[in-house]
Design an enzyme around this catalytic site. Structure first.
Site, PDB file in Angstrom:
ATOM      1  N   PRO A  95       0.827  -1.210   0.000  1.00 28.28           N
ATOM      2  CA  PRO A  95       0.000   0.000   0.000  1.00 28.28           C
ATOM      3  C   PRO A  95       0.866   1.267   0.000  1.00 28.28           C
ATOM      4  CG  PRO A  95      -0.795  -1.571   1.633  1.00 28.28           C
ATOM      5  CD  PRO A  95       0.508  -2.114   1.108  1.00 28.28           C
ATOM      6  N   GLY A  99       3.253   3.259   5.441  1.00 22.19           N
ATOM      7  CA  GLY A  99       4.236   2.920   6.469  1.00 22.19           C
ATOM      8  C   GLY A  99       4.972   1.629   6.180  1.00 22.19           C
ATOM      9  N   GLY A 101       7.011   1.149   3.366  1.00 20.93           N
ATOM     10  CA  GLY A 101       8.168   1.330   2.498  1.00 20.93           C
ATOM     11  C   GLY A 101       7.889   1.206   1.012  1.00 20.93           C
ATOM     12  N   SER A 102       6.656   1.535   0.570  1.00 14.27           N
ATOM     13  CA  SER A 102       6.339   1.304  -0.842  1.00 14.27           C
ATOM     14  C   SER A 102       7.244   2.114  -1.767  1.00 14.27           C
ATOM     15  CB  SER A 102       4.859   1.587  -1.122  1.00 14.27           C
ATOM     16  OG  SER A 102       4.640   2.935  -1.367  1.00 14.27           O
ATOM     17  N   ALA A 104      10.333   3.279  -1.338  1.00 10.55           N
ATOM     18  CA  ALA A 104      11.701   2.756  -1.396  1.00 10.55           C
ATOM     19  C   ALA A 104      11.740   1.419  -2.135  1.00 10.55           C
ATOM     20  CB  ALA A 104      12.269   2.612   0.019  1.00 10.55           C
ATOM     21  N   ALA A 105      10.684   0.610  -2.002  1.00 10.69           N
ATOM     22  CA  ALA A 105      10.668  -0.689  -2.680  1.00 10.69           C
ATOM     23  C   ALA A 105      10.538  -0.509  -4.194  1.00 10.69           C
ATOM     24  CB  ALA A 105       9.516  -1.549  -2.143  1.00 10.69           C
ATOM     25  N   ASP A 146      14.723   2.780   5.582  1.00 18.40           N
ATOM     26  CA  ASP A 146      13.858   2.094   4.608  1.00 18.40           C
ATOM     27  C   ASP A 146      14.672   1.517   3.449  1.00 18.40           C
ATOM     28  OD1 ASP A 146      11.778   3.037   6.138  1.00 18.40           O
ATOM     29  OD2 ASP A 146      10.571   3.689   4.431  1.00 18.40           O
TER      30      ASP A 146
END
Ligand code: PMV
Length: 317
Positions: A95, A99, A101-102, A104-105, A146
């Site tokens: 999501p 919170g 880490g979307s 950074a991913a 993150d």
């Protein structure tokens, strides 16, 4: 075609205080991932970024202020490469602004996919550094936790240093953790609570330094409990961290309601995770508590409840 992926993350202990150089613990969330596929296009097509979940598809020069454009440009400069004729298609089950880490991913998967496509795969530290710069654009003073936990893809103990490199240690976890993640459904950009806390910190540094010290002690306590596999000791440490996060002004009524519901249903411990003001909370549970705590979270207003486990790690050196 070339594809790369990166996990989401959860901060177990120490968000916010980590920005002020206290230790924090984060774990990768391998059940939730961002995936970037790189597909070759006919010559002259240029570099196209296709953010499927956001319904946005644009060519590289067309959106110069977009963080993904900036990241791709920085990477090409770093690799001394011209923009290739290719399409980068981004999908993610993490999501956004929750919170986990979307951002950074997605950034990590994009750097990996593009560099692999160009035949110049990068070492993890370079990937983490490029993603850190992109996080800086999004929220000013990121601690770096993150991008680090996502690039390393293992539980870490992280302390931000005044100057790079940061202090990063693989974490010893002696027992399997079962976590429930309760989503408030409220999307809140990381920079908002981080900036608000910074303004309040500047008016009364001593007050906030004492709270950050308390979080640092809890991070050490959590580390000891994890190394001993003592989940009964870990739970109250997580809950105590939530109480300090409330005092730091980064919780919200919705987060507090979910944390209370989890504790009331018998969870070993519960806290908000990430930047706060919205996003998610986590509850540490035994396998038997999964059902009752999940029901309590949904009854208290969680828009979704995810279950994940953190596997034990081998003892460090
Ligand atoms: O909400 P997230 O996943 O962006 O986590 C933010 C963590 C903070 O400690 C609040 C900020 C930071 O840069 O470490």
């Amino acid at each position: 075609m070339n594809a790369a992926s990166a996990p989401g993350k959860l901060i177990l202990v120490g968000e916010h205080a980590v920005v002020y150089r206290r230790p924090a613990i984060a774990v990768p969330l391998n059940d939730l991932r961002a995936v970037v596929e790189a597909t070759e296009l006919p010559s002259g097509s240029g570099l196209i970024i296709n953010a499927l979940d956001l319904g946005r598809r644009f060519a590289l020069p067309d959106a110069p202020d977009d963080p993904l454009t900036a990241l791709a440009n920085n990477l090409l400069v770093h690799l001394a490469a011209a923009p290739p004729d290719m399409e980068l298609t981004i999908t993610s089950t993490i999501p956004i602004a929750g919170g986990m880490g979307s951002g950074a991913a997605v950034a990590t998967a994009l750097v990996r996919a593009l560099s692999q496509f160009l035949g110049k795969p990068l070492p993890g530290d370079d990937v983490a550094a490029l993603v850190y710069r992109s996080e800086q654009r999004l929220h000013g003073t990121p601690s770096g936790i993150d991008n680090t936990v996502i690039a390393y893809n293992q539980p870490i103990w992280f302390v931000r240093n005044a100057a790079p490199p940061n202090h990063i240690e693989p974490l010893h976890i002696a027992a399997r953790l079962t976590l429930l993640i309760g989503d408030t459904g409220v999307r809140s950009a990381t920079r908002l609570p981080v900036g608000d806390l910074r303004r309040r910190y500047d008016t009364d540094p001593a007050h906030y330094e004492a709270l950050f010290d308390a979080v640092g002690t809890l991070a050490s306590d959590a580390r000891a409990a994890l190394a001993a596999g003592d989940l009964l000791a870990l739970g109250p440490v997580l809950s105590a961290n939530h109480d300090v996060l409330q005092q730091l002004g980064v919780s919200s009524p919705a987060l507090d309601a979910l944390v209370s519901a989890a504790r009331g249903a018998g969870a070993l411990g519960a806290k908000l995770s990430g930047a706060g003001w919205g996003g998610v909370m986590l509850a540490l549970v035994t396998p038997e508590q999964v059902g009752p705590v999940r029901d309590a979270l949904l009854a208290a207003g969680a828009t979704q409840v995810l279950q994940t486990t953190v596997a034990p790690t081998t003892s460090p050196r």
